[in-house]
Design an enzyme around this catalytic site. Structure first.
Site, mmCIF file in Angstrom:
data_model
loop_
_atom_site.group_PDB
_atom_site.id
_atom_site.type_symbol
_atom_site.label_atom_id
_atom_site.label_comp_id
_atom_site.label_asym_id
_atom_site.label_seq_id
_atom_site.Cartn_x
_atom_site.Cartn_y
_atom_site.Cartn_z
ATOM 1 N N PHE A 102 17.615 -5.712 62.239
ATOM 2 C CA PHE A 102 18.051 -7.028 61.476
ATOM 3 C C PHE A 102 18.752 -6.831 60.081
ATOM 4 O O PHE A 102 17.909 -6.866 59.337
ATOM 5 C CB PHE A 102 17.163 -8.213 61.480
ATOM 6 N N SER B 212 17.237 -13.702 48.650
ATOM 7 C CA SER B 212 16.583 -14.957 48.968
ATOM 8 C C SER B 212 17.993 -15.887 49.335
ATOM 9 O O SER B 212 17.560 -17.034 49.869
ATOM 10 C CB SER B 212 16.029 -15.623 47.591
ATOM 11 N N GLN C 110 -25.649 -13.309 44.213
ATOM 12 C CA GLN C 110 -24.843 -14.419 44.607
ATOM 13 C C GLN C 110 -23.511 -14.466 44.165
ATOM 14 O O GLN C 110 -22.537 -14.903 44.656
ATOM 15 C CB GLN C 110 -25.680 -15.680 44.221
ATOM 16 N N THR D 56 10.647 -15.118 50.222
ATOM 17 C CA THR D 56 9.454 -15.154 49.464
ATOM 18 C C THR D 56 8.768 -16.276 49.560
ATOM 19 O O THR D 56 9.261 -17.364 49.959
ATOM 20 C CB THR D 56 10.062 -14.752 48.130
ATOM 21 N N SER D 57 7.450 -16.266 48.619
ATOM 22 C CA SER D 57 6.663 -17.384 48.519
ATOM 23 C C SER D 57 7.463 -18.556 47.987
ATOM 24 O O SER D 57 7.151 -19.853 48.190
ATOM 25 C CB SER D 57 5.471 -17.109 47.846
ATOM 26 N N GLU E 35 10.781 -11.635 54.813
ATOM 27 C CA GLU E 35 11.260 -12.924 55.572
ATOM 28 C C GLU E 35 10.878 -13.860 54.799
ATOM 29 O O GLU E 35 10.449 -15.010 55.289
ATOM 30 C CB GLU E 35 10.361 -12.726 56.884
ATOM 31 N N THR F 237 19.934 -8.958 54.835
ATOM 32 C CA THR F 237 19.814 -8.930 53.223
ATOM 33 C C THR F 237 20.942 -7.741 52.513
ATOM 34 O O THR F 237 21.198 -6.668 53.125
ATOM 35 C CB THR F 237 18.442 -8.373 52.656
HETATM 36 C C1 LIG Z 1 9.886 -3.629 52.916
HETATM 37 C C2 LIG Z 1 10.907 -4.654 53.118
HETATM 38 C C3 LIG Z 1 11.322 -4.757 54.394
HETATM 39 C C4 LIG Z 1 12.552 -5.567 54.573
HETATM 40 N N1 LIG Z 1 13.182 -5.891 56.019
HETATM 41 C C5 LIG Z 1 14.365 -6.512 55.997
HETATM 42 C C6 LIG Z 1 15.057 -6.223 57.194
HETATM 43 O O1 LIG Z 1 14.676 -5.761 58.306
HETATM 44 N N2 LIG Z 1 16.331 -7.237 57.448
HETATM 45 C C7 LIG Z 1 16.818 -7.748 56.175
HETATM 46 O O2 LIG Z 1 17.600 -8.431 56.223
HETATM 47 N N3 LIG Z 1 15.933 -7.754 54.980
HETATM 48 C C8 LIG Z 1 14.900 -6.977 54.899
HETATM 49 N N4 LIG Z 1 14.184 -7.164 53.682
HETATM 50 C C9 LIG Z 1 14.684 -7.854 52.587
HETATM 51 C C10 LIG Z 1 13.867 -9.065 52.172
HETATM 52 O O3 LIG Z 1 13.993 -10.090 53.052
HETATM 53 C C11 LIG Z 1 14.320 -9.594 50.774
HETATM 54 O O4 LIG Z 1 13.780 -8.558 49.806
HETATM 55 C C12 LIG Z 1 13.524 -10.908 50.236
HETATM 56 O O5 LIG Z 1 14.296 -12.147 50.981
HETATM 57 C C13 LIG Z 1 13.834 -11.241 48.617
HETATM 58 O O6 LIG Z 1 15.326 -10.983 48.375
HETATM 59 P P1 LIG Z 1 15.520 -9.873 47.121
HETATM 60 O O7 LIG Z 1 14.614 -8.760 47.171
HETATM 61 O O8 LIG Z 1 16.924 -9.861 46.809
HETATM 62 O O9 LIG Z 1 14.947 -10.762 45.911
HETATM 63 P P2 LIG Z 1 15.604 -12.000 45.205
HETATM 64 O O10 LIG Z 1 16.141 -13.009 45.941
HETATM 65 O O11 LIG Z 1 16.437 -11.510 44.008
HETATM 66 O O12 LIG Z 1 14.319 -12.810 44.247
HETATM 67 C C14 LIG Z 1 13.844 -12.334 43.149
HETATM 68 C C15 LIG Z 1 12.823 -13.383 42.683
HETATM 69 O O13 LIG Z 1 13.418 -14.526 42.630
HETATM 70 C C16 LIG Z 1 12.872 -15.500 43.350
HETATM 71 N N5 LIG Z 1 13.922 -16.647 43.712
HETATM 72 C C17 LIG Z 1 15.074 -16.389 44.306
HETATM 73 N N6 LIG Z 1 15.804 -17.369 44.728
HETATM 74 C C18 LIG Z 1 14.834 -18.467 44.390
HETATM 75 C C19 LIG Z 1 14.934 -19.921 44.430
HETATM 76 N N7 LIG Z 1 16.185 -20.531 45.213
HETATM 77 N N8 LIG Z 1 14.094 -20.668 43.789
HETATM 78 C C20 LIG Z 1 12.705 -19.972 43.298
HETATM 79 N N9 LIG Z 1 12.696 -18.718 43.358
HETATM 80 C C21 LIG Z 1 13.772 -18.022 43.678
HETATM 81 C C22 LIG Z 1 12.086 -15.121 44.301
HETATM 82 O O14 LIG Z 1 11.080 -15.691 44.885
HETATM 83 C C23 LIG Z 1 11.745 -13.522 43.779
HETATM 84 O O15 LIG Z 1 10.550 -13.946 42.987
HETATM 85 C C24 LIG Z 1 12.965 -6.391 53.487
HETATM 86 C C25 LIG Z 1 12.479 -6.203 52.082
HETATM 87 C C26 LIG Z 1 11.522 -5.179 52.044
HETATM 88 C C27 LIG Z 1 10.848 -5.205 50.786
#
Ligand SMILES: Cc1cc2nc3c(=O)[nH]c(=O)nc-3n(C[C@H](O)[C@H](O)[C@H](O)COP(=O)(O)OP(=O)(O)OC[C@H]3O[C@@H](n4cnc5c(N)ncnc54)[C@H](O)[C@@H]3O)c2cc1C
Length: 385
Positions: free
Chosen positions: A120, A129, A280, A366-367, A364, A123
């Site tokens: 998939f 995100s 405990q 972030t929190s 999938e 990213t």
């Molecule tokens: C091991 C691994 C496997 C993965 N597999 C896939 C895959 O198969 N296919 C795919 O497409 N992607 C994949 N990913 C990508 C993954 O989904 C992204 O890394 C993730 O969604 C976060 O995006 P980013 O790394 O760009 O972090 P960023 O989006 O840059 O986030 C950085 C920080 O900012 C925070 N943040 C960002 N936007 C907001 C907001 N609007 N409000 C509050 N906080 C925010 C985030 O929570 C985080 O703490 C994978 C990632 C990893 C590490």
């Protein structure tokens, strides 16, 4: 699937994991690879297609059934689940949610048997995100689409036979609109895969960058056919919502294993001539982890029921993924604490799970993104009265 058949599947997966995979966990972690023999067994057991409908060769589990299977899968290294996680989850669901009947008939049986592994590709380096800011472009040229761009951290891309690539087809449509999905076979000229990423944990599960340099695919490879133009983001959101319930259930399974490791260690480790389980303060750590695990399990089962009923397909999965990924982090942390110095040492299961669990709070969604989805749903409902 009827209840007895489901129980047979769960029993055989449980037996396979405990007798065949658990003894290999340390090797998988150290060698960053799942042995071929285990991969072949997963294919034989139908694990590459448990969510794929039966008419396309899968087991056709409902989400309520699938989460029970994922509880079992979570017991061991997440590298096992990752082998077939993309076929059943985010990548396979692209076709199940958005594919034409012809695309489903061509690809889903191969995904279900494991003949084909799918990835998939959503990213990008600057679109995580907020995937709506993706810049990979697809331009129509006669009967073909030409794709240019790159993708980051794509699970299974190193071994994938086909990648579901999300690309902007309408540069004038802002944000979530104007994105489409393409089936890009691995051997298409112009498609290349970067080196395997060196991750913190989940060794044996591989990610890498994907590069698209004038990649030409036939128009028939546009997911959903002509109706699929500019609908890719909706498809991605549906795939991710389903995937979040699956990940939440895997976290519950891992928490169950961590509780068992914690209890066993507490019963057998002695200090001052008595088992640490008698203290405990140690019991408090055990009790908190048991409670966390049970709360997560209950939440996942309820969210899965609502998902199957169609009554909550967005906020429910987000609450489950948010709570369970954070929950398993807490449970792993307590497991390390109860193990004392041993918990910090390579070769001890809880140390490995502590590293492995960290990813669940990131991919999938972030929190923080789950919090945004949950709050938006609650506030939106309140505003609508
Ligand atoms: C091991 C691994 C496997 C993965 N597999 C896939 C895959 O198969 N296919 C795919 O497409 N992607 C994949 N990913 C990508 C993954 O989904 C992204 O890394 C993730 O969604 C976060 O995006 P980013 O790394 O760009 O972090 P960023 O989006 O840059 O986030 C950085 C920080 O900012 C925070 N943040 C960002 N936007 C907001 C907001 N609007 N409000 C509050 N906080 C925010 C985030 O929570 C985080 O703490 C994978 C990632 C990893 C590490």
């Amino acid at each position: 699937m009827d209840a007895a058949d489901l129980q047979d599947v769960l029993d055989s997966v449980r037996d396979f994991i405990r007798t065949e995979v658990v003894p290999l966990e340390e090797t998988i972690d150290a060698e960053d690879a799942v042995p071929e023999r285990i991969v072949a067994q997963c294919k034989e057991m139908g694990l590459y297609g448990f969510t794929i409908p039966e008419q396309y060769g899968g087991l056709g589990l409902t989400v309520s059934e699938e989460v029970r299977l994922a509880f079992e899968l979570g017991w061991t290294t997440p590298a096992l689940r990752s082998l077939f996680g993309t076929n059943n989850g985010i990548a396979g669901h692209v076709l199940m949610e958005g594919g034409t009947e012809e695309q489903k008939r061509e690809w889903l049986p191969k995904l279900a048997s494991g003949e084909v592994t799918a990835s998939f590709g959503l990213t990008e380096a600057d679109a995580g995100s907020d995937p709506s800011s993706l810049t990979t472009r697809a331009v129509r040229d006669g009967d073909e689409w030409v794709l240019n761009g790159s993708k980051r951290y794509i699970t299974n891309s190193v071994v994938a036979d086909v990648i579901m690539v999300f690309a902007r087809t309408n540069p004038d449509a802002p944000g979530t609109r104007g994105i489409s999905t393409f089936l890009v076979p691995k051997d298409t000229p112009g498609l290349s895969i970067g080196p395997k990423d060196h991750k913190m944990g989940q060794f044996g599960a591989w990610t890498a960058d994907v590069y698209l340099d004038d990649v030409r695919v036939p128009a028939a490879n546009l997911v959903g056919g002509e109706d699929g133009v500019d609908t890719g983001f909706v498809t991605a959101a549906k795939c991710l919502a389903h995937g979040r319930l699956h990940i939440a259930a895997v976290c519950v399974g891992m928490a169950a294993r961590l509780v068992e490791e914690t209890v066993e260690f507490a019963r057998t480790r002695e200090q001052g001539g008595k088992p640490i389980a008698r203290f405990q303060l140690v019991q408090g750590l055990v009790a908190d982890s048991v409670t966390d695990h049970r709360a997560g399990r209950g939440l996942v089962l309820e969210a899965a029921r609502n998902f199957d009923a169609g009554t909550d397909t967005v906020a429910g999965p987000a609450t489950a993924k948010y709570f369970c990924s954070e929950m398993v982090g807490r449970v792993a942390d307590r497991a390390v604490q109860v193990h004392g110095g041993a918990g910090y040492m390579r070769g001890v299961a809880v140390e490995r799970f502590y590293r492995d669990a960290r990813l669940f709070r990131i991919y999938e969604g972030t929190s923080q993104i789950q919090q945004v989805i949950i709050a938006r749903d609650a506030l939106g409902k309140a505003a609508r009265g």
